[in-house]
Design a protein around this motif. Sequence first.
Motif, PDB file in Angstrom:
ATOM      1  N   SER A  47      -9.102  -7.511   4.682  1.00 53.82           N
ATOM      2  CA  SER A  47     -10.160  -8.449   4.308  1.00 53.82           C
ATOM      3  C   SER A  47     -11.283  -7.690   3.622  1.00 53.82           C
ATOM      4  O   SER A  47     -11.456  -6.482   3.838  1.00 53.82           O
ATOM      5  N   GLN A  48     -12.036  -8.408   2.800  1.00 52.72           N
ATOM      6  CA  GLN A  48     -13.107  -7.774   2.030  1.00 52.72           C
ATOM      7  C   GLN A  48     -14.113  -8.821   1.611  1.00 52.72           C
ATOM      8  O   GLN A  48     -13.736  -9.908   1.173  1.00 52.72           O
ATOM      9  N   ILE A  49     -15.392  -8.471   1.731  1.00 50.64           N
ATOM     10  CA  ILE A  49     -16.467  -9.274   1.165  1.00 50.64           C
ATOM     11  C   ILE A  49     -16.999  -8.510  -0.032  1.00 50.64           C
ATOM     12  O   ILE A  49     -17.346  -7.325   0.087  1.00 50.64           O
ATOM     13  N   LEU A  50     -17.035  -9.173  -1.185  1.00 52.98           N
ATOM     14  CA  LEU A  50     -17.338  -8.496  -2.448  1.00 52.98           C
ATOM     15  C   LEU A  50     -18.456  -9.215  -3.172  1.00 52.98           C
ATOM     16  O   LEU A  50     -18.467 -10.454  -3.254  1.00 52.98           O
ATOM     17  N   ALA A  51     -19.390  -8.447  -3.722  1.00 57.89           N
ATOM     18  CA  ALA A  51     -20.463  -9.057  -4.509  1.00 57.89           C
ATOM     19  C   ALA A  51     -19.926  -9.460  -5.875  1.00 57.89           C
ATOM     20  O   ALA A  51     -19.130  -8.735  -6.481  1.00 57.89           O
ATOM     21  N   ALA A  52     -20.374 -10.602  -6.353  1.00 60.54           N
ATOM     22  CA  ALA A  52     -19.965 -11.072  -7.673  1.00 60.54           C
ATOM     23  C   ALA A  52     -20.316 -10.036  -8.731  1.00 60.54           C
ATOM     24  O   ALA A  52     -21.375  -9.408  -8.676  1.00 60.54           O
ATOM     25  N   GLY A  53     -19.385  -9.867  -9.688  1.00 59.02           N
ATOM     26  CA  GLY A  53     -19.600  -8.894 -10.745  1.00 59.02           C
ATOM     27  C   GLY A  53     -18.999  -7.522 -10.470  1.00 59.02           C
ATOM     28  O   GLY A  53     -18.852  -6.712 -11.391  1.00 59.02           O
ATOM     29  N   ARG A  54     -18.628  -7.265  -9.203  1.00 58.79           N
ATOM     30  CA  ARG A  54     -18.049  -5.975  -8.847  1.00 58.79           C
ATOM     31  C   ARG A  54     -16.575  -5.929  -9.178  1.00 58.79           C
ATOM     32  O   ARG A  54     -15.887  -6.946  -9.249  1.00 58.79           O
ATOM     33  N   ARG A  55     -16.080  -4.741  -9.380  1.00 57.83           N
ATOM     34  CA  ARG A  55     -14.657  -4.496  -9.638  1.00 57.83           C
ATOM     35  C   ARG A  55     -13.956  -4.214  -8.311  1.00 57.83           C
ATOM     36  O   ARG A  55     -14.519  -3.543  -7.443  1.00 57.83           O
ATOM     37  N   MET A  56     -12.741  -4.720  -8.177  1.00 61.64           N
ATOM     38  CA  MET A  56     -12.028  -4.552  -6.912  1.00 61.64           C
ATOM     39  C   MET A  56     -10.536  -4.422  -7.186  1.00 61.64           C
ATOM     40  O   MET A  56     -10.001  -5.159  -8.018  1.00 61.64           O
ATOM     41  N   THR A  57      -9.887  -3.496  -6.482  1.00 63.97           N
ATOM     42  CA  THR A  57      -8.438  -3.358  -6.582  1.00 63.97           C
ATOM     43  C   THR A  57      -7.808  -3.620  -5.227  1.00 63.97           C
ATOM     44  O   THR A  57      -8.174  -2.980  -4.228  1.00 63.97           O
ATOM     45  N   LEU A  58      -6.891  -4.563  -5.192  1.00 63.70           N
ATOM     46  CA  LEU A  58      -6.109  -4.841  -3.994  1.00 63.70           C
ATOM     47  C   LEU A  58      -4.810  -4.045  -4.097  1.00 63.70           C
ATOM     48  O   LEU A  58      -4.113  -4.105  -5.112  1.00 63.70           O
ATOM     49  N   ARG A  59      -4.488  -3.338  -3.012  1.00 60.87           N
ATOM     50  CA  ARG A  59      -3.309  -2.467  -3.045  1.00 60.87           C
ATOM     51  C   ARG A  59      -2.109  -3.135  -2.396  1.00 60.87           C
ATOM     52  O   ARG A  59      -2.247  -3.892  -1.417  1.00 60.87           O
ATOM     53  N   CYS A  60      -0.942  -2.832  -2.927  1.00 59.99           N
ATOM     54  CA  CYS A  60       0.315  -3.348  -2.390  1.00 59.99           C
ATOM     55  C   CYS A  60       1.369  -2.258  -2.532  1.00 59.99           C
ATOM     56  O   CYS A  60       1.599  -1.756  -3.635  1.00 59.99           O
ATOM     57  N   THR A  61       2.001  -1.899  -1.420  1.00 60.78           N
ATOM     58  CA  THR A  61       3.029  -0.867  -1.425  1.00 60.78           C
ATOM     59  C   THR A  61       4.230  -1.324  -0.612  1.00 60.78           C
ATOM     60  O   THR A  61       4.076  -1.853   0.479  1.00 60.78           O
ATOM     61  N   GLN A  62       5.434  -1.127  -1.190  1.00 60.75           N
ATOM     62  CA  GLN A  62       6.653  -1.464  -0.445  1.00 60.75           C
ATOM     63  C   GLN A  62       7.595  -0.251  -0.423  1.00 60.75           C
ATOM     64  O   GLN A  62       7.611   0.551  -1.359  1.00 60.75           O
ATOM     65  N   ASP A  63       8.334  -0.134   0.665  1.00 61.39           N
ATOM     66  CA  ASP A  63       9.253   0.999   0.813  1.00 61.39           C
ATOM     67  C   ASP A  63      10.708   0.546   0.868  1.00 61.39           C
ATOM     68  O   ASP A  63      11.573   1.243   1.400  1.00 61.39           O
ATOM     69  N   MET A  64      10.978  -0.629   0.329  1.00 55.68           N
ATOM     70  CA  MET A  64      12.327  -1.197   0.375  1.00 55.68           C
ATOM     71  C   MET A  64      13.071  -0.989  -0.940  1.00 55.68           C
ATOM     72  O   MET A  64      14.207  -1.459  -1.079  1.00 55.68           O
ATOM     73  N   ARG A  65      12.436  -0.320  -1.896  1.00 52.82           N
ATOM     74  CA  ARG A  65      13.025  -0.073  -3.214  1.00 52.82           C
ATOM     75  C   ARG A  65      13.373  -1.368  -3.925  1.00 52.82           C
ATOM     76  O   ARG A  65      14.341  -1.431  -4.691  1.00 52.82           O
ATOM     77  N   HIS A  66      12.568  -2.405  -3.686  1.00 52.69           N
ATOM     78  CA  HIS A  66      12.778  -3.680  -4.375  1.00 52.69           C
ATOM     79  C   HIS A  66      12.351  -3.585  -5.823  1.00 52.69           C
ATOM     80  O   HIS A  66      11.342  -2.962  -6.147  1.00 52.69           O
ATOM     81  N   ASN A  67      13.116  -4.229  -6.687  1.00 50.33           N
ATOM     82  CA  ASN A  67      12.812  -4.173  -8.112  1.00 50.33           C
ATOM     83  C   ASN A  67      11.635  -5.057  -8.495  1.00 50.33           C
ATOM     84  O   ASN A  67      10.797  -4.677  -9.294  1.00 50.33           O
ATOM     85  N   ALA A  68      11.607  -6.285  -7.957  1.00 53.50           N
ATOM     86  CA  ALA A  68      10.611  -7.261  -8.383  1.00 53.50           C
ATOM     87  C   ALA A  68       9.446  -7.334  -7.395  1.00 53.50           C
ATOM     88  O   ALA A  68       9.648  -7.294  -6.181  1.00 53.50           O
ATOM     89  N   MET A  69       8.239  -7.447  -7.947  1.00 46.45           N
ATOM     90  CA  MET A  69       7.051  -7.606  -7.115  1.00 46.45           C
ATOM     91  C   MET A  69       6.149  -8.690  -7.710  1.00 46.45           C
ATOM     92  O   MET A  69       6.170  -8.928  -8.919  1.00 46.45           O
ATOM     93  N   TYR A  70       5.365  -9.334  -6.849  1.00 45.84           N
ATOM     94  CA  TYR A  70       4.573 -10.496  -7.234  1.00 45.84           C
ATOM     95  C   TYR A  70       3.215 -10.489  -6.525  1.00 45.84           C
ATOM     96  O   TYR A  70       3.101  -9.982  -5.408  1.00 45.84           O
ATOM     97  N   TRP A  71       2.245 -11.103  -7.187  1.00 42.91           N
ATOM     98  CA  TRP A  71       0.960 -11.365  -6.556  1.00 42.91           C
ATOM     99  C   TRP A  71       0.700 -12.873  -6.601  1.00 42.91           C
ATOM    100  O   TRP A  71       0.846 -13.506  -7.656  1.00 42.91           O
ATOM    101  N   TYR A  72       0.300 -13.418  -5.440  1.00 44.92           N
ATOM    102  CA  TYR A  72      -0.040 -14.830  -5.321  1.00 44.92           C
ATOM    103  C   TYR A  72      -1.430 -14.960  -4.712  1.00 44.92           C
ATOM    104  O   TYR A  72      -1.866 -14.108  -3.954  1.00 44.92           O
ATOM    105  N   ARG A  73      -2.080 -16.070  -5.030  1.00 44.94           N
ATOM    106  CA  ARG A  73      -3.281 -16.444  -4.303  1.00 44.94           C
ATOM    107  C   ARG A  73      -3.016 -17.757  -3.595  1.00 44.94           C
ATOM    108  O   ARG A  73      -2.277 -18.611  -4.115  1.00 44.94           O
TER     109      ARG A  73
END
Lengths: 112, 110
Positions: A10-36
């Motif tokens: 979780s994260q509270i972020l001020a408007a205008g700031r830059r933010m990177t959400l990290r995602c790491t998998q160790d299953m050697r899957h080919n396809a990855m997705y981001w959803y909101r």
Amino acid sequence: IAGITQAPTSQILAAGRRMTLRCTQDMRHNAMYWYRQDLGLGLRLIHYSNTAGTTGKGEVPDGYSVSRANTDDFPLTLASAVPSQTSVYFCASKRHLSTEAFFGQGTRLTVV
Amino acid sequence: QQPVQSPQAVILREGEDAVINCSSSKALYSVHWYRQKHGEAPVFLMILLKGGEQKGHEKISASFNEKKQQSSLYLTASQLSYSGTYFCGTRYSGTYKYIFGTGTRLKVLA
């Protein structure tokens, strides 16, 4: 690491700031997705990657960017956060195009 | 555009049955069904790859009608643990995007 991991949880972020959400998998899957996920709107696809080195735009890509430098990592960047990007973000991966998706635990982001 | 699920929400008593539909305006390549508990990530239930094929998981089964571009999830003799939001996930033919239906909230009461 077991499966697919997102950070932060979780994260509270001020408007205008830059933010990177990290995602790491160790299953050697080919396809990855981001959803909101917003209340009443289900899961909406932001960006996807079929394999390392390639990315594509989903249904709601504006304001977000991704990269896929290797098989395991798929970070999502908000260049300049706005309050409408307040949401729960899920990363997912699939071994192949026809197989099921595995999800990370989600990142709850609040932009104020 | 997202596949449309119906109903949007349903309340059941333990032991009752329910059907959740997932309809698309485009040709579907395959359909997966997921269940999401409150505050958790979606979890895979089953996959349907061929038209008309039914798959089963405990007392939950599903069908996929390619001609109608529709999949249905059948929950029989519902249990309290079935409560959650159900999503169909799919990839349209000719695209790499993996998208989800609009979701169906299901609550089972004792």
